[in-house]
Design a protein around this motif. Structure first.
Motif, short mmCIF file in Angstrom:
data_model
loop_
_atom_site.label_atom_id
_atom_site.label_comp_id
_atom_site.label_asym_id
_atom_site.label_seq_id
_atom_site.Cartn_x
_atom_site.Cartn_y
_atom_site.Cartn_z
N UNK A 44 -18.53 -13.02 92.29
CA UNK A 44 -19.70 -13.01 91.41
C UNK A 44 -19.91 -11.64 90.79
N UNK A 45 -19.60 -10.60 91.52
CA UNK A 45 -19.76 -9.24 90.99
C UNK A 45 -18.88 -9.01 89.76
N UNK A 46 -17.74 -9.68 89.70
CA UNK A 46 -16.82 -9.50 88.58
C UNK A 46 -16.98 -10.57 87.51
N UNK A 47 -18.08 -11.32 87.57
CA UNK A 47 -18.36 -12.36 86.57
C UNK A 47 -17.24 -13.39 86.46
N UNK A 48 -16.63 -13.72 87.58
CA UNK A 48 -15.63 -14.77 87.63
C UNK A 48 -16.39 -16.07 87.86
N UNK A 49 -16.56 -16.85 86.81
CA UNK A 49 -17.43 -18.03 86.95
C UNK A 49 -16.67 -19.34 86.96
N UNK A 50 -15.33 -19.28 87.17
CA UNK A 50 -14.52 -20.48 87.36
C UNK A 50 -13.56 -20.22 88.52
N UNK A 51 -13.63 -21.04 89.55
CA UNK A 51 -12.74 -20.89 90.71
C UNK A 51 -12.12 -22.25 91.04
N UNK A 52 -10.81 -22.25 91.22
CA UNK A 52 -10.10 -23.46 91.64
C UNK A 52 -9.72 -23.33 93.11
N UNK A 53 -10.03 -24.37 93.89
CA UNK A 53 -9.69 -24.40 95.31
C UNK A 53 -8.75 -25.58 95.54
N UNK A 54 -7.62 -25.33 96.18
CA UNK A 54 -6.72 -26.42 96.52
C UNK A 54 -7.16 -27.02 97.86
N UNK A 55 -7.61 -28.28 97.81
CA UNK A 55 -8.09 -28.98 99.00
C UNK A 55 -7.35 -30.31 99.09
#
Length: 502
Positions: free
Chosen positions: A159-170
Motif C-alpha cells: 500500500x505504501x507504494x500505491x500498488x493497487x492490483x495484486x494477483x494471488x495464485x490459489x
C-alpha cells in the motif's frame, strides 16, 4: 476483521448467474473508483485488453514454495507461460527498460512483477523497482503477483507504494489437495513439506487476501486447473475467495508437456481439454467474477495480451535507444482509445437491436466462434498470421468472450504450411465458424471439411458486431431450411512452444 463488500464494491447478481461487474464490466457496472482502477488495465478488464498493453520485468528470481507445475529454469523465445524469462534484471535495469518501452508503446499502461520466482520472496528488488517507477512514470499502474506465503507481512509495503492490483495464485483451500500440488514451502527459515506445508500456505493466502480487501487493493486470484486433482475443487476455491473480497478469479489450464521439466510434466499429468476448462469456469458463474482472457504470460512479457514484443527491448537494444517519456503522447493515445471504445459499444448495441425472433429456431441456441484479431476489438487479422484465436460464445442476446486458443503459425515466409492445419483445426474444433480478415483457399477447404465455416465478410468490423451479425444470418439460414444446427465436439488446448514464430 470486517471486510468491505466482496469484489471491492462489486457483487454477483441474483439467479441468472451473471456477475454485476468484473473483467467484462464497464463504467455502468461498478463504482467509479473501481472503474478508474480497471478501465485501462488489460488483465482486470476484458474490454481493455483489446486496446492496452502490459509489461512484466523479471527482477524476482527467488521463490519460497515449489509447485509441481513450475520450472523457472526453462527458456524458449517462442514459449508463453509463467516463470519463463530470457534476461533477469536489476531494479535499475528494469526501470530503464520500462521507460524505454513506455516511450515506444504509449498503450502500455501497466507494469507488473510476476517472477520468474515470487515477487514477495524478493521484497527489496520488487519494492526498489516499484519505488523508482512511481517517481519516473507516475501514470503507469503498478501490479505484482505472488503465491501469498509472504503476503500478510507485506501488505503495508504494498500500500505504501500505491500498488493497487495484486494477483494471488490459489489452487486449493483444502490442504490434502494442496499436498498433491506443492511438495514444499520455505517457512520460518526451514523447509516444510506435505499437508502441513499446504495448510500454512492456505492460511497465509486467505489472511493476505482479507488484508488486501480491507485496504481497498483489487485482487485477482489465479488458479491452475489440474484434472483429477483440483478440477471440481476449484468451485469451492471460487466461493471462498469471493467471501474474502476477490475482484476476479482466473481459472487457467495446466501446462504440462514433458519438455518443460516440471514434476507434472514428467509424471504424465495431463492438462484439461477446452470443454473441461469451460465446464469448470461455467460452474463458477455467480461466484467470484471470472477472468477468461488470461494468456499465462511470461515473466518478461511486453505488449498486448496475446503478443510478446520483449525481443524488441533487450538490454543491448535499449542502450542504443533515445528514451523520451512523453506523458502528453501517452494521454493523447488513451483519449483516442476512449473514442474507439464508444464506437465499439454502439456497434454492439446496433447489432443487438437487429436480432429477430424466428420460428423453428431455438431462442436459447448458442455457439462458439473463433476470431482472428490483432487488437482494437476488431476482426483484423489474416487466418495465416494468427498465433491465437479469441473465442466468443454467441447467442441472439450477447457475444461473450470466453477464452482464447494458441495455435502454430500457418503462413511462413509467404507460404502456407499445410502440416499445421490439423493442429489449428483441433484448437478450434468446438467452434461453428472462424471470423478472419482474409483466408486462403487451402485452409478454407480444410475448415469446411471439418465443419467450421470460414467467414471473411466482416473484415475490420468490431468483433461483437461481426459475431452477432453472423449469428443472425446463421439463425436465418436455419429458419429457411438452408442448414441444420449441429453441435460441435471438443477442442485441444495448445501447449508447448510454437513451432514457428510470427
Amino acid at each position: 476483521m470486517t471486510l468491505p463488500e466482496a469484489g471491492g464494491g462489486c457483487s454477483s447478481a441474483g439467479g441468472d448467474g451473471k456477475a454485476s461487474c468484473g473483467s467484462s464490466g464497464g463504467p455502468d457496472d461498478m463504482p467509479a473508483e473501481i472503474w478508474d482502477k480497471v478501465k485501462n488495465h488489460p488483465c482486470y478488464s476484458e474490454e481493455a485488453h483489446h486496446h492496452f498493453a502490459r509489461m512484466h520485468v523479471a527482477v524476482a528470481p527467488a521463490c519460497n514454495i515449489q509447485c509441481n507445475y513450475c520450472n523457472r529454469k526453462y527458456d524458449c523465445s517462442n514459449e508463453s507461460r509463467p516463470g519463463v524469462v530470457s534476461q533477469k534484471l536489476t531494479p535499475e535495469q528494469a526501470v530503464k527498460k520500462v521507460l524505454a518501452v513506455a516511450s515506444e508503446i504509449p498503450q502500455m499502461t501497466v507494469l507488473g512483477i510476476a517472477g520468474p520466482g515470487d515477487a514477495l520472496a524478493n521484497p527489496k528488488k520488487t519494492f526498489d523497482t516499484m519505488r523508482a517507477l512511481s517517481e519516473k512514470a507516475p501514470d503507469i499502474k503498478l501490479c505484482l503477483s505472488t503465491n501469498g506465503l509472504a503476503l500478510p507481512d507485506m501488505v503495508d509495503e504494498i500500500c505504501r507504494h500505491n500498488i493497487d492490483h495484486v494477483t494471488i495464485t490459489i489452487n486449493m483451500v483444502d490442504p490434502e489437495i494442496g499436498a498433491k500440488i506443492y511438495p514444499w514451502i520455505f517457512w520460518n527459515h526451514q523447509r516444510v513439506t506435505g499437508v502441513e506445508a499446504a495448510r500454512i500456505l492456505h492460511e497465509r493466502q486467505m489472511l493476505g487476501l482479507e488484508m488486501l480487501t480491507a485496504r481497498g487493493v483489487l485482487t485477482k486470484i489465479n488458479s491452475v486447473l489440474i484434472p483429477g486433482i483440483n478440477d471440481q475443487h476449484l468451485i469451492e476455491v471460487n466461493r471462498e475467495v469471493k467471501k474474502r473480497g476477490a475482484f476476479l478469479h482466473n481459472i487457467m489450464p495446466l501446462i504440462s508437456e514433458a519438455e518443460h521439466g516440471t514434476v507434472f510434466g514428467l509424471t504424465g499429468q495431463r492438462g484439461p481439454t477446452a470443454q473441461e476448462l469451460k465446464a469448470v469456469q461455467d460452474a463458477c458463474m455467480g461466484g467470484a467474477n471470472l477472468m477468461r482472457h488470461c494468456r499465462q504470460c511470461r515473466a518478461d512479457a511486453v505488449g498486448l495480451l496475446g503478443e510478446d514484443r520483449s525481443e524488441e527491448f533487450t538490454l543491448d537494444k535499449i542502450e542504443s535507444m533515445e528514451v523520451v517519456y512523453d506523458l502528453d503522447k501517452r494521454r493523447a493515445y488513451q483519449q483516442k482509445v476512449e473514442l474507439e471504445r464508444q464506437s465499439q459499444h454502439q456497434a454492439k448495441v446496433d447489432a443487438l437491436a437487429a436480432a429477430l425472433d424466428l420460428e423453428n429456431v431455438d431462442p436459447d441456441m448458442q455457439v462458439l466462434l473463433a476470431v482472428a484479431t490483432e487488437g482494437h476489438g476488431k476482426v483484423n487479422q489474416h487466418f495465416g498470421h494468427a498465433t491465437e484465436f479469441q473465442i466468443f460464445q454467441v447467442s441472439k442476446d450477447e457475444a461473450l468472450f470466453v477464452g482464447h486458443r494458441r495455435v502454430d503459425l500457418y503462413c511462413q515466409g509467404g507460404y502456407g504450411e499445410d502440416e499445421q492445419l490439423p493442429s489449428i483445426v483441433n484448437a478450434i474444433n468446438d467452434c461453428h465458424a472462424v471470423l478472419v480478415a482474409k483466408i486462403g483457399a487451402c485452409p478454407r477447404d480444410e475448415l469446411l471439411a471439418a465443419g467450421i465455416e470460414p467467414v471473411d465478410e466482416y473484415a475490420h468490423e468490431y468483433i461483437e458486431k461481426a459475431a452477432l451479425s453472423w449469428f443472425a444470418k446463421y439463425r436465418q439460414r436455419i429458419a429457411n431450411g438452408e442448414l441444420r444446427h449441429q453441435p460441435r465436439g471438443d477442442a485441444t488446448i495448445r501447449q508447448g512452444a510454437f513451432t514457428a514464430a510470427a
